[in-house]
Design a protein around this motif. Structure first.
Motif, PDB file in Angstrom:
ATOM      1  N   SER A 174       0.829  -1.194   0.000  1.00 35.69           N
ATOM      2  CA  SER A 174       0.000   0.000   0.000  1.00 35.69           C
ATOM      3  C   SER A 174       0.867   1.249   0.000  1.00 35.69           C
ATOM      4  O   SER A 174       2.068   1.205   0.294  1.00 35.69           O
ATOM      5  N   PRO A 227     -11.610   1.872  -4.992  1.00 33.20           N
ATOM      6  CA  PRO A 227     -11.339   0.496  -4.581  1.00 33.20           C
ATOM      7  C   PRO A 227      -9.918   0.389  -4.036  1.00 33.20           C
ATOM      8  O   PRO A 227      -8.969   0.913  -4.627  1.00 33.20           O
ATOM      9  N   GLY A 228      -9.783  -0.231  -2.880  1.00 30.47           N
ATOM     10  CA  GLY A 228      -8.482  -0.349  -2.239  1.00 30.47           C
ATOM     11  C   GLY A 228      -8.193   0.729  -1.219  1.00 30.47           C
ATOM     12  O   GLY A 228      -7.168   0.667  -0.528  1.00 30.47           O
ATOM     13  N   ILE A 240     -11.590  -1.796   4.319  1.00 30.56           N
ATOM     14  CA  ILE A 240     -10.947  -1.736   3.004  1.00 30.56           C
ATOM     15  C   ILE A 240     -12.036  -1.776   1.936  1.00 30.56           C
ATOM     16  O   ILE A 240     -12.770  -2.758   1.821  1.00 30.56           O
ATOM     17  N   MET A 242     -13.787  -2.236  -1.596  1.00 34.19           N
ATOM     18  CA  MET A 242     -13.540  -3.155  -2.706  1.00 34.19           C
ATOM     19  C   MET A 242     -14.260  -2.646  -3.959  1.00 34.19           C
ATOM     20  O   MET A 242     -14.599  -1.472  -4.049  1.00 34.19           O
ATOM     21  N   ARG A 243     -14.489  -3.509  -4.948  1.00 34.64           N
ATOM     22  CA  ARG A 243     -14.931  -3.056  -6.271  1.00 34.64           C
ATOM     23  C   ARG A 243     -16.287  -2.356  -6.263  1.00 34.64           C
ATOM     24  O   ARG A 243     -16.519  -1.441  -7.052  1.00 34.64           O
ATOM     25  N   GLU A 259      -3.152  -2.302  -6.899  1.00 37.01           N
ATOM     26  CA  GLU A 259      -4.115  -3.096  -7.659  1.00 37.01           C
ATOM     27  C   GLU A 259      -3.879  -4.587  -7.439  1.00 37.01           C
ATOM     28  O   GLU A 259      -4.824  -5.360  -7.277  1.00 37.01           O
ATOM     29  N   ILE A 262      -5.372  -5.651  -4.120  1.00 38.22           N
ATOM     30  CA  ILE A 262      -6.835  -5.770  -4.159  1.00 38.22           C
ATOM     31  C   ILE A 262      -7.221  -7.138  -4.730  1.00 38.22           C
ATOM     32  O   ILE A 262      -8.098  -7.828  -4.193  1.00 38.22           O
ATOM     33  N   ASN A 263      -6.558  -7.529  -5.810  1.00 37.74           N
ATOM     34  CA  ASN A 263      -6.833  -8.832  -6.419  1.00 37.74           C
ATOM     35  C   ASN A 263      -6.575  -9.964  -5.440  1.00 37.74           C
ATOM     36  O   ASN A 263      -7.384 -10.902  -5.311  1.00 37.74           O
TER      37      ASN A 263
END
Length: 280
Positions: A174, A227-228, A240, A242-243, A259, A262-263
């Motif tokens: 991050s 997101p993130g 946190i 998300m999408r 990114e 996040i995945n």
């Protein structure tokens, strides 16, 4: 058509997301683990943004009414074609009448199913991604049918790929977010030197973490989020986004996940451990 005989826990249509509408309060949405979704499309030589099925926690029962090629990536839910085991992270041909089912959970939380040419559901604001209230449903239900085009001739260049191993404790890389400097030294010490446990409250909108990093009284105006974005509540809890997360928020934004992180986080579930690593 793809017939949904059983929906599984939460199966939805997702593509790369819905961009250009955040000023209207519309989240990006799209595949939670975009890397796995893109890989499924790449294995079939689809465009990167082609719509796929996102499966969460448990798999559906699906029947194909047209011949095509399929790729499965992401979480491993022991897929079977007509009762015969097939490899995860693989491409395979299906013909009309074939059934794709899933068995025991091996690892991960979300799997992705792509078909050659993609699923042809309606686009809303330039995306096929499910998101209530923009789309009629947020997930597929038993009895629904999902359109796709028949593919009779295709020779995949990629049959199998080897997935990455899942780390015991996930490191979330991050960078500092706008309110990072509101943290005191003790809060920063807790933030970067202890593992956090994913709480039961985790979904496509946000993941909450169980451990606290100290209370605060930093009031702020509602500001833009992504997101993130990692938010800190007054009680010291971390959230946190998300999408499907909201586009603005009133809690301090202390970190922004990469990114890739996040995945990776999208494949983690309740009780899993994560830790933060600050990168400039």
């Amino acid at each position: 058509m793809l017939k949904v005989k059983k929906s599984g826990f939460f199966t939805s249509i997702q593509d790369n997301g819905r961009y250009g509408f955040r000023h209207l309060g519309v989240p990006v949405s799209g595949a939670m683990d975009k890397a796995s979704a893109k890989l499924a499309n790449a294995m079939l030589e689809n465009e990167e943004d082609t719509a796929v099925l996102e499966i969460t926690m448990s798999g559906p029962i699906l029947e194909f009414t047209k011949d095509t090629w399929v790729a499965i990536t992401g979480a491993h839910f022991s897929p079977q074609l007509n009762g015969v085991d097939i490899d995860n992270h693989s491409t395979f041909r299906v013909v009309a009448g074939d059934q794709l089912t899933f068995g025991g959970h091996v690892d991960g939380l979300r799997a992705y199913i792509a078909v050659k040419g993609g699923f042809k559901t309606a686009k809303v604001l330039n995306s096929r991604s499910f998101y209530l209230p923009l789309t009629e449903k947020d997930h597929l239900l038993a009895g629904m049918e999902v359109p796709y085009d028949e593919t009779l001739s295709f020779e995949p260049k990629i049959i199998n790929v080897i997935p990455e191993e899942i780390e015991r404790i996930l490191t979330l890389r991050s960078s500092p977010a706008p309110e990072f400097d509101l943290l005191n030294d003790e809060q920063k010490e807790l933030l970067f030197n202890q593992p956090f446990t994913i709480a039961k409250e985790n979904n496509r909108m946000a993941y909450q973490l169980q451990e606290l990093v100290g209370e605060h009284q930093n009031a702020m105006l509602t500001s833009a989020t992504l997101p993130g974005t990692v938010q800190l509540t007054p009680g010291g809890k971390l959230i946190i986004l998300m999408r499907d997360g909201q586009t603005t928020g009133g809690y301090p934004r202390i970190l922004q996940l990469s990114e890739e992180s996040i995945n990776y986080l999208a494949q983690r579930a309740y009780g899993d451990k994560v830790q933060f690593k600050l990168e400039a």
